[in-house]
Design a protein around this motif. Structure first.
Motif, PDB file in Angstrom:
ATOM      1  N   ALA A 118       0.684  -1.295  -0.034  1.00 40.84           N
ATOM      2  CA  ALA A 118      -0.185  -0.051  -0.213  1.00 40.84           C
ATOM      3  C   ALA A 118       0.906   1.260  -0.306  1.00 40.84           C
ATOM      4  CB  ALA A 118      -0.959  -0.256   1.439  1.00 40.84           C
ATOM      5  N   ALA A 119       1.761   1.200   0.749  1.00 45.02           N
ATOM      6  CA  ALA A 119       2.555   2.533   0.865  1.00 45.02           C
ATOM      7  C   ALA A 119       3.330   2.887  -0.376  1.00 45.02           C
ATOM      8  CB  ALA A 119       3.761   2.286   2.023  1.00 45.02           C
ATOM      9  N   ASN A 120       3.833   1.811  -1.144  1.00 44.76           N
ATOM     10  CA  ASN A 120       4.452   1.823  -2.294  1.00 44.76           C
ATOM     11  C   ASN A 120       3.376   2.255  -3.402  1.00 44.76           C
ATOM     12  OD1 ASN A 120       7.489   1.886  -2.349  1.00 44.76           O
ATOM     13  ND2 ASN A 120       6.949   0.057  -1.166  1.00 44.76           N
ATOM     14  N   ASP A 121       2.167   2.031  -3.322  1.00 49.53           N
ATOM     15  CA  ASP A 121       1.114   2.570  -4.307  1.00 49.53           C
ATOM     16  C   ASP A 121       1.070   1.336  -5.357  1.00 49.53           C
ATOM     17  OD1 ASP A 121      -1.161   3.746  -4.824  1.00 49.53           O
ATOM     18  OD2 ASP A 121      -0.082   5.488  -5.761  1.00 49.53           O
ATOM     19  N   LEU A 122       1.511   0.227  -4.868  1.00 41.69           N
ATOM     20  CA  LEU A 122       1.316  -0.844  -5.998  1.00 41.69           C
ATOM     21  C   LEU A 122       0.105  -1.716  -6.091  1.00 41.69           C
ATOM     22  CD1 LEU A 122       5.172  -2.178  -5.401  1.00 41.69           C
ATOM     23  CD2 LEU A 122       4.021  -0.863  -7.502  1.00 41.69           C
ATOM     24  N   ASP A 123      -0.096  -2.098  -7.152  1.00 35.70           N
ATOM     25  CA  ASP A 123      -1.277  -2.919  -7.345  1.00 35.70           C
ATOM     26  C   ASP A 123      -0.624  -4.268  -7.535  1.00 35.70           C
ATOM     27  OD1 ASP A 123      -3.801  -3.791  -7.650  1.00 35.70           O
ATOM     28  OD2 ASP A 123      -4.270  -2.529  -9.459  1.00 35.70           O
ATOM     29  N   ALA A 124      -0.529  -4.854  -8.927  1.00 34.37           N
ATOM     30  CA  ALA A 124       0.217  -6.156  -9.001  1.00 34.37           C
ATOM     31  C   ALA A 124       1.771  -5.874  -8.819  1.00 34.37           C
ATOM     32  CB  ALA A 124      -0.051  -6.513 -10.433  1.00 34.37           C
ATOM     33  N   CYS A 125       2.428  -6.822  -8.200  1.00 35.09           N
ATOM     34  CA  CYS A 125       3.901  -6.591  -7.883  1.00 35.09           C
ATOM     35  C   CYS A 125       4.422  -7.975  -7.276  1.00 35.09           C
ATOM     36  CB  CYS A 125       3.982  -5.371  -6.773  1.00 35.09           C
ATOM     37  SG  CYS A 125       3.368  -5.897  -5.188  1.00 35.09           S
ATOM     38  N   TYR A 126       5.593  -8.095  -7.362  1.00 35.10           N
ATOM     39  CA  TYR A 126       6.731  -9.059  -6.880  1.00 35.10           C
ATOM     40  C   TYR A 126       6.848  -8.974  -5.541  1.00 35.10           C
ATOM     41  CZ  TYR A 126      10.279 -12.896  -6.507  1.00 35.10           C
ATOM     42  OH  TYR A 126      10.911 -13.878  -6.135  1.00 35.10           O
TER      43      TYR A 126
END
Ligand code: PMP
Length: 318
Positions: free
Chosen positions: A91-99
């Protein structure tokens, strides 16, 4: 051209708190840097209709705990804390799909092979990681070879643990494959039977049955492998875990790799011999479609495999 997957990342979770991406560093005398004393995980978060969701998070964290136990490395955080840390970091990195890459390692404070006096450090990083063996590879299949390097024998190193040092052997396999023009190398075990790829498990299809090497073939107990075995049983496709001699590779009907990074990637040739017709086979297609429907939440999550990144956490952290 590949873009830098780390561009725009703001945070790394390090020893209990979010740290600026640039400041998440270790001392050059960290034990792990010298003796490979670390255990880690590779996990994926997918975009689903209900927002980002991490696939089989608890199973990955359980494997991390087991890997750490093998190396007598007490993780200073329990599964609940690491779960929170991972969800907060996404959430903090504002990512959706990620590793997602949790790593537990021996840090700075002691030199010498015995790792026990060195402190245990815990970090988690997240980044965008596309298709590990390429979009095209996942669609039409990849060309692989049998590596001249073998997996460690059971009495040499516990391959059941996902330890950083295991990836020295994996690097040799992968470098050899890439330099010789293949996407990936498959390693044999110390008896000369099929083991796994440098970072993937392997399945063969023979006369409608899925075959995959057993844990005793020096494989990592892959979570994607387990997912495929579970889904295949549901779909009425027979699966056998059994010793697979090298020769079976050249005569099977279909073959594919499984892993968090590669997901389900078909193999179209082995040592330049086409697998089956050289086209992606029907069973591989079915498994691939079912897998992607499950991980992206397109069909009901009947095994509780998806952990949604709560909007509440996202609001607090951003
Ligand atoms: N074998 C090895 C050596 C691996 O590095 C991986 C990736 N973690 C796998 C198999 C596949 O495991 P998983 O499906 O849990 O990602």
């Amino acid at each position: 051209m590949s873009t830098n997957p780390f561009t725009g990342l703001r945070w790394i979770w390090m020893n209990g708190r979010l740290v600026d991406f640039e400041k998440a560093t270790v001392h050059v005398l960290a034990h792990a840097l010298h003796y490979g004393s670390g255990v880690f995980e590779g996990i994926r978060c997918y975009t689903t209709p209900e927002g980002p969701a991490v696939f089989r998070l608890d199973d990955h964290l359980r494997r991390l705990e087991r890997s750490a136990k093998t190396y007598r490395m007490p993780i200073p955080y329990d599964r609940e804390e690491l779960t929170e840390a991972i969800l907060e970091l996404i959430a903090a990195n504002d990512l959706d799909a990620c590793y997602i890459r949790p790593l537990v390692f021996r840090g700075f404070g002691h030199m010498g092979v015995n790792p026990l006096p060195a402190p245990v450090e815990t970090v988690v990083a997240v980044w965008n990681w596309g298709k590990y063996l390429g979009e095209e590879g996942q669609r039409v299949g990849v060309d692989v070879c049998v590596s001249s390097w073998r997996r460690g024998s059971p009495g040499t190193i516990p391959m059941l643990a996902k330890a950083t040092a295991n990836y020295y052997a994996a690097q040799l396999i992968r470098m050899e494959a890439v330099i010789n023009g293949y996407s990936e190398g498959l390693a044999l075990d110390s008896h000369g039977n099929l083991s796994e790829g440098s970072g993937e498990n392997v399945f063969l299809v023979q006369d409608g049955t899925l075959l995959t090497p057993p844990l005793s073939a020096s494989i990592l107990p892959g979570i994607t492998r387990h997912t495929v075995i579970t889904l295949a049983a549901e779909m009425g496709i027979p699966v056998r875990e059994e010793v697979i001699p090298r020769g079976a590779l050249h005569i099977c009907d279909e073959m594919f790799l499984t892993g968090t990074a590669v997901e389900i990637t078909p193999i179209r040739s082995i040592d330049r011999i086409p697998v089956g017709t050289g086209e992606v086979g029907p069973i591989t297609h079915r498994i691939q479609s079912e897998f992607f429907a499950v991980v992206t939440g397109q069909i009901p999550d009947r095994y509780g495999w998806l952990t949604h990144v709560p909007a509440r956490v996202a609001q607090v952290a951003t």
